[in-house]
Design an enzyme around this catalytic site. Structure first.
Site, short mmCIF file in Angstrom:
data_model
loop_
_atom_site.label_atom_id
_atom_site.label_comp_id
_atom_site.label_asym_id
_atom_site.label_seq_id
_atom_site.Cartn_x
_atom_site.Cartn_y
_atom_site.Cartn_z
N HIS A 124 -16.07 11.57 -9.59
CA HIS A 124 -16.34 10.55 -8.57
C HIS A 124 -15.73 9.19 -8.90
O HIS A 124 -15.18 8.53 -8.04
CB HIS A 124 -17.85 10.44 -8.39
CG HIS A 124 -18.25 9.49 -7.30
ND1 HIS A 124 -17.77 9.61 -6.01
CD2 HIS A 124 -19.10 8.42 -7.30
CE1 HIS A 124 -18.30 8.65 -5.26
NE2 HIS A 124 -19.09 7.91 -6.01
N HIS A 125 -15.85 8.77 -10.16
CA HIS A 125 -15.42 7.40 -10.47
C HIS A 125 -14.88 7.36 -11.89
O HIS A 125 -15.44 7.97 -12.79
CB HIS A 125 -16.64 6.46 -10.36
CG HIS A 125 -16.29 5.01 -10.43
ND1 HIS A 125 -16.14 4.22 -9.30
CD2 HIS A 125 -16.05 4.20 -11.49
CE1 HIS A 125 -15.84 2.98 -9.67
NE2 HIS A 125 -15.78 2.94 -10.99
N ALA B 273 -20.06 0.06 -7.27
CA ALA B 273 -18.60 0.07 -7.03
C ALA B 273 -18.26 -0.88 -5.90
O ALA B 273 -17.29 -1.65 -5.99
CB ALA B 273 -18.13 1.48 -6.69
N GLU C 195 -26.01 9.56 -2.57
CA GLU C 195 -27.21 9.46 -3.39
C GLU C 195 -28.35 8.80 -2.61
O GLU C 195 -29.52 8.96 -2.92
CB GLU C 195 -26.82 8.56 -4.58
CG GLU C 195 -27.78 8.44 -5.68
CD GLU C 195 -27.13 7.64 -6.81
OE1 GLU C 195 -26.00 7.94 -7.22
OE2 GLU C 195 -27.76 6.68 -7.27
N HIS D 243 -20.44 13.03 -10.00
CA HIS D 243 -21.53 12.75 -9.05
C HIS D 243 -22.19 14.08 -8.74
O HIS D 243 -21.51 15.06 -8.45
CB HIS D 243 -20.90 12.13 -7.79
CG HIS D 243 -21.86 11.55 -6.81
ND1 HIS D 243 -22.80 12.32 -6.16
CD2 HIS D 243 -22.03 10.28 -6.34
CE1 HIS D 243 -23.50 11.53 -5.34
NE2 HIS D 243 -23.04 10.29 -5.45
N GLU E 122 0.85 -1.20 0.00
CA GLU E 122 0.00 0.00 0.00
C GLU E 122 0.89 1.25 0.00
O GLU E 122 1.78 1.39 0.83
CB GLU E 122 -0.91 -0.03 1.25
CG GLU E 122 -1.71 1.22 1.51
CD GLU E 122 -2.59 1.66 0.31
OE1 GLU E 122 -3.31 0.83 -0.25
OE2 GLU E 122 -2.51 2.85 -0.04
N GLY F 36 -23.76 2.08 -5.92
CA GLY F 36 -23.89 0.77 -5.29
C GLY F 36 -23.19 -0.32 -6.09
O GLY F 36 -22.99 -1.43 -5.60
N ARG G 12 -26.60 9.20 -12.60
CA ARG G 12 -25.75 10.32 -12.19
C ARG G 12 -25.40 11.27 -13.34
O ARG G 12 -25.28 12.47 -13.13
CB ARG G 12 -24.45 9.79 -11.60
CG ARG G 12 -24.69 9.18 -10.29
CD ARG G 12 -23.47 8.55 -9.74
NE ARG G 12 -23.89 7.94 -8.50
CZ ARG G 12 -23.14 7.17 -7.75
NH1 ARG G 12 -21.92 6.91 -8.12
NH2 ARG G 12 -23.60 6.68 -6.65
N ARG H 68 -31.33 10.83 -1.73
CA ARG H 68 -32.38 11.02 -2.74
C ARG H 68 -33.23 9.75 -2.82
O ARG H 68 -34.46 9.83 -2.88
CB ARG H 68 -31.74 11.37 -4.09
CG ARG H 68 -31.24 12.81 -4.10
CD ARG H 68 -30.45 13.12 -5.35
NE ARG H 68 -29.07 12.70 -5.24
CZ ARG H 68 -28.35 12.18 -6.22
NH1 ARG H 68 -28.88 12.00 -7.41
NH2 ARG H 68 -27.09 11.83 -6.02
N ASN I 43 -9.98 4.51 -1.77
CA ASN I 43 -11.24 5.21 -2.03
C ASN I 43 -12.41 4.50 -1.36
O ASN I 43 -13.44 5.11 -1.10
CB ASN I 43 -11.51 5.23 -3.53
CG ASN I 43 -11.46 6.63 -4.09
OD1 ASN I 43 -11.28 7.59 -3.35
ND2 ASN I 43 -11.66 6.75 -5.38
N GLU J 188 -11.68 -0.57 -9.18
CA GLU J 188 -11.78 0.61 -10.04
C GLU J 188 -10.61 0.75 -11.02
O GLU J 188 -10.70 1.52 -11.99
CB GLU J 188 -11.93 1.88 -9.18
CG GLU J 188 -12.44 3.07 -9.97
CD GLU J 188 -12.72 4.30 -9.13
OE1 GLU J 188 -12.91 4.17 -7.90
OE2 GLU J 188 -12.73 5.41 -9.70
N ARG K 15 -21.53 4.47 -14.18
CA ARG K 15 -21.70 3.45 -13.15
C ARG K 15 -22.91 3.77 -12.27
O ARG K 15 -23.13 4.93 -11.91
CB ARG K 15 -20.45 3.37 -12.26
CG ARG K 15 -20.58 2.36 -11.15
CD ARG K 15 -19.33 2.26 -10.31
NE ARG K 15 -19.02 3.50 -9.62
CZ ARG K 15 -19.64 3.91 -8.52
NH1 ARG K 15 -20.62 3.21 -7.99
NH2 ARG K 15 -19.27 5.04 -7.93
O1 MEZ Z 1 -21.50 3.71 -5.52
C1 MEZ Z 1 -21.42 4.91 -5.25
O2 MEZ Z 1 -20.69 5.70 -5.84
C2 MEZ Z 1 -22.29 5.47 -4.20
C3 MEZ Z 1 -23.19 4.50 -3.57
C4 MEZ Z 1 -22.20 6.75 -3.90
C5 MEZ Z 1 -23.17 7.43 -3.05
O3 MEZ Z 1 -23.78 8.37 -3.54
O4 MEZ Z 1 -23.33 7.05 -1.89
#
Ligand code: MEZ
Length: 781
Positions: A694-695, A739, A568, A555, A296, A737, A592, A571, A304, A724, A734
């Site tokens: 975000h990703h 990831a 998310e 995001h 690491e 949930g 997203r 929401r 992340n 990732e 993506r």
């Molecule tokens: O998978 C994600 O990026 C995620 C669940 C993010 C989030 O908004 O919590």
């Protein structure tokens, strides 16, 4: 009347007595371990000792003779539920059965564990017994707990103390500094609410660095930058409070670290990157009997993954069946999208045929909650705009339910199921705390994965070790290990039969992001500092192909001042987004890319995320946002509007209209199909959010066994990748949930295949040699 008064007094009195006795109903006094009363000799002494825990004093009562502990219990504590209380629950029993204070602390609860040991030692001392006879040495060698500062220098009698406070991630961080005009002798973090496993790493590492180097110009701990900076700022304030000039200590001083010797290891499996995928792969490879080295670059595990908030998508789990099914409109809307927008995508059409049949059968005879692997695949493919590698999608989905069960088996339960963007039905599985409130998945899972890694004797973790090269055999066709650079610049060579790359994406490498997507220049990122894309460079250097590198997700709900991810899940659980004109502008539970694009088009390119008290009560995550100072608040819609400088009548009308849509389960404005409950419980809260990187969906090309592929589609021998750092599974976008599902499912597959590789003829000669020479891995340099 009179009787009523007496009854009231009685009720209050009983309540007060009960509250005092039970610590207001929330105090956990953990396990009490004791020998049978008849077995306790008459010369055993009982005494109590106290030490500072995470949230205040921890008191432990011990009954012992000079060489045996007969009873031990925690009698007083106020530690954080489910974090510190794990140590309260587990440690007394461990000390009792080992008859020793030299037991492992509970992972993720180091401060409380140290406090229990220290309090037990103090109890023994006060009983006239020697704690050293029970193996007691103070944590950090000389001071109470490493996280409270390590006073390395002798403190002169005339040293003075000062205190200072600065804002951390979850609230104030307070420090106490002991110093004179020339030297900082001690730094203790005396009060904080930082996240265990993230912020607490900075609390452990920054104070000793300040003391040792006698300066406030020290490095921040990557992944815990906000807490690190809060400590540094608080120390500066404390220096001032002590009557000295902080500027005098704010000077760069070289770290006095000598270059360590070059070192070489032999192992079965080397895994690069100790985020979610890396730890999962390590656990699986270790459980298959292999010796594993996990490398690491940072000083802590988690990458992340520790920042993931939402949860893990899985289809057809027993936990979904605990929910009432109200998502028929979502299923039908998805089928319509499939037919209208993806008529030329064969995979999507085949999935839609199957789901249509399953949905008709369910409607004819409803049984449990409606979901299916095919509907999950359809959601993921449509979410990814049909650009996904369908084989990888199937692998993700078909192993998702087993991933939930596997996580259960290692202590990570995710049984609460909720709605998320792009998912037709409730599918995201989330952890809850002891009070039943949903909590952040990464902060929950990472300490559990870390504990599982630490519990396995055949996994060794090398921190601050940055891999830079995959070593290949003479033919250049098979990976045989890695080269890395140690903390002091020394060479670290790890020879291994299988190499697994789990370094994460490149969302924190803004140069790399803008190389592929110049339009993302200037965007904030939610990513941990380690997400630099190193693994992609290492793999392409040995011939790996990449896929979808320009597919980078933004995001829509990133806190506008700090870039902190606002999940998310809010929401999905009922929050709405309004613009500065006080109006909704999108289906908040859309994918997203769509929500972000709509938000960017609003005045100022930001929006306000609105929740009510009912949602706050159900979510420890939102409570954390409030503590962090992200929210504005109002007792009714108009009062909230005033706080947000929005026209009160407009916001009032918007929320009332929305509540009406929730009641009728139909949103004629934006066709939202997931409603949860109305925003009708005061007070109301709003968080200013904007879009952030975000990703990174693109990365190393892999097959369903996580083997790294070349451009011609053939695998590179002994080389695997997961999480990732890979590309293909998520296509162009993506789903939330997916990831955590990705790193769990593919991390497991990578660990299993990397291990199995060593036992097959396909394994390289290096694999065979290392397999027999493995156990002798050396300790980190
Ligand atoms: O998978 C994600 O990026 C995620 C669940 C993010 C989030 O908004 O919590």
């Amino acid at each position: 009347m009179k009787n009523q008064k007496w009854i009231s007094i009685l009720v209050i009195a009983v309540g007060v007595i009960a509250a005092v006795y039970f610590g207001l109903g929330s105090r956990n006094l953990g396990t009490s371990s004791s020998a049978a009363p008849g077995d306790i000799p008459s010369d055993a002494v009982t005494a109590s000792g106290t030490a500072q825990g995470m949230e205040g004093p921890v008191t432990v009562e011990v009954t012992a003779t000079k060489d045996k502990i007969y009873a031990i219990k925690v009698t007083e504590q106020n530690e954080t539920k489910d974090i510190g209380t794990k140590a309260v629950d587990q440690l007394p029993a461990a000390i009792f059965s080992a008859n020793s204070l030299e037991v492992d602390g509970v992972s993720g609860a180091t401060i409380t564990s140290n406090a229990i040991k220290e309090a037990a030692a103090a109890a023994l001392t006060s009983a006239g017994l020697d704690p050293a006879a029970f193996g007691y040495t103070k944590a950090g060698g000389e001071t109470k707990a490493a996280s409270e500062g390590t006073a390395k220098k002798e403190i002169p009698a005339d040293a003075v103390k000062g205190t200072g406070t600065a804002k951390g991630n979850n609230g104030d961080v307070t420090v106490e500094v002991t110093m004179d005009a020339d030297n900082i002798y001690d730094v203790k973090v005396t009060k904080h609410q930082e996240t265990e496993g993230i912020g607490t790493k900075a609390i452990e590492q920054v104070p000793p660095e300040i003391i040792e180097r006698n300066t406030t110009k020290v490095d921040t701990v990557s992944g815990a930058t906000v807490t690190s900076n809060a400590i540094i700022e608080a120390v500066k304030a404390a220096i001032k409070d002590a009557g000295f000039d902080p500027a005098k200590f704010d000077v760069a001083k070289a770290a006095n670290k000598e270059k360590a010797e070059d070192v070489s290891y032999d192992t079965d499996v080397v895994i690069v990157g100790a985020g979610g995928a890396g730890m999962v792969a390590a656990i699986e490879a270790a459980d298959a009997g292999k010796n594993v080295i996990l490398v690491e670059s940072q000083t802590m595990v988690g990458g992340n993954s520790i920042r993931a908030t939402g949860g893990l998508n899985a289809a057809k789990t027993k936990w979904q069946d605990a929910n009432e099914f109200n998502e028929g409109a979502g299923v039908e809307a998805k089928l319509k999208t499939a037919r209208e927008q993806y008529a030329d995508n064969k995979d999507i059409q085949t999935l839609a045929d199957t789901v249509e049949k399953q949905w008709a059968e369910y409607q004819a005879a409803p049984n449990g909650y409606f979901d299916s692997p095919e509907l999950f695949e359809l959601d993921t493919m449509i979410g990814g705009k049909g650009k996904n590698d369908f084989t990888l999608v199937k692998t993700l989905v078909e192993n998702s339910s087993a991933a939930i069960d596997w996580l259960d088996s290692i202590g990570a339960e995710m049984h609460n199921v909720g709605s998320f963007g792009g998912a037709s039905v409730k599918r995201i599985h989330r952890p809850v705390n002891a009070e039943g409130k949903t909590t952040a998945v990464g902060a929950y899972m990472v300490p559990i994965l870390e504990k599982n890694v630490n519990d396995r004797k055949n996994i060794q973790v090398l921190f601050s070790t940055t891999a830079d090269k995959i070593l290949m055999d003479a033919s250049g066709k098979k990976a045989v290990g890695i080269h890395a650079t140690g903390e002091t610049g020394n060479n670290v060579t790890i020879n291994a039969g299988s190499v697994v790359i789990t370094t994460g994406g490149f969302g924190a490498n803004l140069d790399m992001v803008t190389k592929y997507r110049p339009d993302l220049k200037g965007f904030m990122t939610t990513n941990a500092a380690g997400a630099q894309g190193q693994g992609i460079d290492m793999a392409t250097a040995v011939g790996a192909a990449t896929v979808d590198m320009d597919q980078i997700q933004i995001h829509p709900t990133v806190e506008a001042n700090t870039a902190h991810l606002i999940t998310e899940g809010l929401r999905g659980d009922g929050a709405i987004l309004v613009n500065q004109d006080g109006k909704r502008f999108v289906d908040e539970v859309g994918t997203r890319d769509v929500v972000s694009a709509a938000e960017i088009a609003q005045p100022g390119s930001y929006s306000w995320l609105i929740v009510d008290q009912k949602m706050v009560d159900a979510s420890a995550v939102i409570q954390g946002y409030i503590k962090s100072g992200y929210t504005k608040q109002g007792d009714d819609y108009k009062a909230l509007a005033k706080e947000l400088e929005i026209d009160p009548d407009t916001l009032d009308a918007t929320i009332n209209t929305w509540n009406g849509y929730v009641a009728q389960k139909s949103d004629p404005d934006f066709n939202r199909t997931s409603f949860a409950s109305p925003l009708d419980t005061a007070p109301y809260y709003a968080i200013k959010v904007t879009a952030g990187i975000h990703h990174t969906m693109g990365g190393i090309k892999i097959d369903k066994n996580t083997e790294v592929l070349k451009e011609d589609g053939t695998p590179i021998g002994n080389l695997y990748a997961a999480g990732e750092v890979t590309g293909g599974v998520h296509g162009a976008n993506r789903l939330g949930g997916n990831a955590v599902a990705d790193f769990t499912v593919f991390g497991r597959i990578a660990g299993q295949h990397a291990a199995a590789n060593l036992g097959t003829a396909q394994g390289s000669s290096t694999a065979e040699t290392t397999a027999s020479a493995t156990a002798e891995t050396k300790k980190a340099a």
